[in-house]
Design a protein around this motif. Sequence first.
Motif, mmCIF file in Angstrom:
data_model
loop_
_atom_site.group_PDB
_atom_site.id
_atom_site.type_symbol
_atom_site.label_atom_id
_atom_site.label_comp_id
_atom_site.label_asym_id
_atom_site.label_seq_id
_atom_site.Cartn_x
_atom_site.Cartn_y
_atom_site.Cartn_z
ATOM 1 N N LEU A 254 13.336 4.366 -7.497
ATOM 2 C CA LEU A 254 12.146 4.205 -8.367
ATOM 3 C C LEU A 254 12.932 4.264 -9.959
ATOM 4 O O LEU A 254 13.649 4.965 -10.205
ATOM 5 N N THR A 255 12.304 2.859 -10.604
ATOM 6 C CA THR A 255 12.692 2.818 -11.978
ATOM 7 C C THR A 255 11.899 2.904 -13.073
ATOM 8 O O THR A 255 10.712 2.122 -12.538
ATOM 9 N N VAL A 256 11.924 3.650 -13.851
ATOM 10 C CA VAL A 256 10.932 3.753 -14.850
ATOM 11 C C VAL A 256 11.424 2.706 -16.047
ATOM 12 O O VAL A 256 12.773 2.889 -16.751
ATOM 13 N N LEU A 257 10.698 1.703 -16.800
ATOM 14 C CA LEU A 257 10.799 0.924 -17.730
ATOM 15 C C LEU A 257 10.028 0.949 -18.867
ATOM 16 O O LEU A 257 8.846 1.391 -18.710
ATOM 17 N N HIS B 217 0.848 -1.035 0.002
ATOM 18 C CA HIS B 217 -0.027 -0.037 -0.060
ATOM 19 C C HIS B 217 0.833 1.304 -0.010
ATOM 20 O O HIS B 217 0.553 2.088 -0.758
ATOM 21 N N SER B 218 2.013 1.245 0.995
ATOM 22 C CA SER B 218 2.861 2.294 0.708
ATOM 23 C C SER B 218 3.727 2.659 -0.344
ATOM 24 O O SER B 218 3.636 3.604 -1.110
ATOM 25 N N MET B 219 4.020 1.763 -1.054
ATOM 26 C CA MET B 219 4.654 1.751 -2.459
ATOM 27 C C MET B 219 3.605 2.003 -3.599
ATOM 28 O O MET B 219 3.934 2.769 -4.547
ATOM 29 N N ASP B 220 2.522 1.692 -3.383
ATOM 30 C CA ASP B 220 1.409 1.958 -4.468
ATOM 31 C C ASP B 220 1.179 3.383 -4.333
ATOM 32 O O ASP B 220 1.050 4.122 -5.454
ATOM 33 N N ALA B 221 1.330 3.974 -3.175
ATOM 34 C CA ALA B 221 0.966 5.329 -3.142
ATOM 35 C C ALA B 221 2.123 6.112 -3.823
ATOM 36 O O ALA B 221 2.018 7.268 -4.231
ATOM 37 N N ASP B 222 3.287 5.644 -3.595
ATOM 38 C CA ASP B 222 4.636 6.325 -3.984
ATOM 39 C C ASP B 222 4.621 6.365 -5.577
ATOM 40 O O ASP B 222 4.984 7.123 -6.316
#
Length: 447
Positions: free
Chosen positions: A105-108, A68-73
């Motif tokens: 945070l990594t964007v693919l 839930h925390s990472m989903d918010a990020d």
Amino acid sequence: MRVSGRTRDGGHIPAAGRTSALTPTARVVRLRRRISLLFALTSAVGLIAMGALAVRSDSARWREQLDHSMDADTSWALGLLETDEDGRLDTGVLAETVTTDCPPLTVLLVNADDPDDVTVQHAPAKACLDVSPAVVLAAGRAAARADDTLAFDRRTRDGRPVRVFTQPFYAPEATDDEGPQGVLVTVADAAGPRSDHQRLVWIVTGGCAVLVLLSAAVGHVLSGWAVRPALAALGRQEAFLADAAHDLRTPAASLRTLAETALRGETDSAEVHRRTLRLAEGMGRLVDGLLTRARLMSGTATVARQPLRLDQLAEAVVDDAPVADHRVRVEAEETVVVADPDLVRRAVGNLLGNALAHGHAPGVPADVLVTVTRDGTLTVEDAGPGLPPEVAGALFARFRSGSGSTGLGLSIASWVAHAHGGTLTVEPREQGGLGGARFVLRLPTSG
């Protein structure tokens, strides 16, 4: 070598070394062990199931909290992604606005024709969690293939547990049939939650072990209480069989000897009949005493308490007793006790019979005094040789009697006294020396 077979009459010969049948007491003890084991196993199954459910729930809980925390990020970071005029993804605003190093945070970018073909569009310069790029790419490929949000348990290069979260995103003009334009991957440290979870696992495991041991102990105690009546009944049964075997052996042998003598014609038939009648009467009294004692000890003979004139009962017992040449005197005051008439009559009769049988010297008539006082005390005194101190303490036990007696009369009288809340004691008739025995029966009065 074990040998087994059959006898001539068809009976089975047990094999050598075969375990003999268990006694009833041993079977009850084995049943107690099985009940205790079943109780412990049932408790263990229930506790293990509850413990497993608690551990599983906690495992899902801490993962859901991290997800839930990472989903918010990731949801907030997706709002910072832009697309230039050529439709290419621009991560400049994301890089300028937030620090993507922690959480990483990594964007693919995902090839529209091949979901497994992913490339790194943006990666943290110095991530606070050193996760292998291969782990990040594998998580991105899985999310692209599933076209959905996914989360994984992974480890950093130095073995630290982490939670990897993936969030696919789509081009502004993408249709419902088109796959994701890319995947945003973030990582969270799971060492703390996992450590707390492991601590909970140890607590639950230790608690279950302690509770299983406690339930086994409680089950053993409860099963002991459950089988105690059965063991007591078996003890009474074995005592009854021992009484019967002990007391019937002598008169049975006497009858056999008498019958063999009669068959040889060595004794007058009238004398044989008289002796047979005496033996039959004695065996009848013996069997009656055995059955009475068995009923009393098993509880099948209930105590029907009611007001009772103890003085009148004592006089009636003396009148019905086979006094013959003996002398029996009664000195009774009007006394009312609360007791069972049949049982008290039996006890008084046994005390009087014991005095007539043993309370005199051989060849001398007995001199017995029966006294009843207002406080519910009945005393039977004889003029016999008295009782040695070492015998008086065990006189009311089974088989403790003089010659020619069954040894049950005084035992029954003692039980009757205690069943009514009274006592039966014995003491010398004359304090300080011999001169007969004095049996004192005390019963509760109506007052």
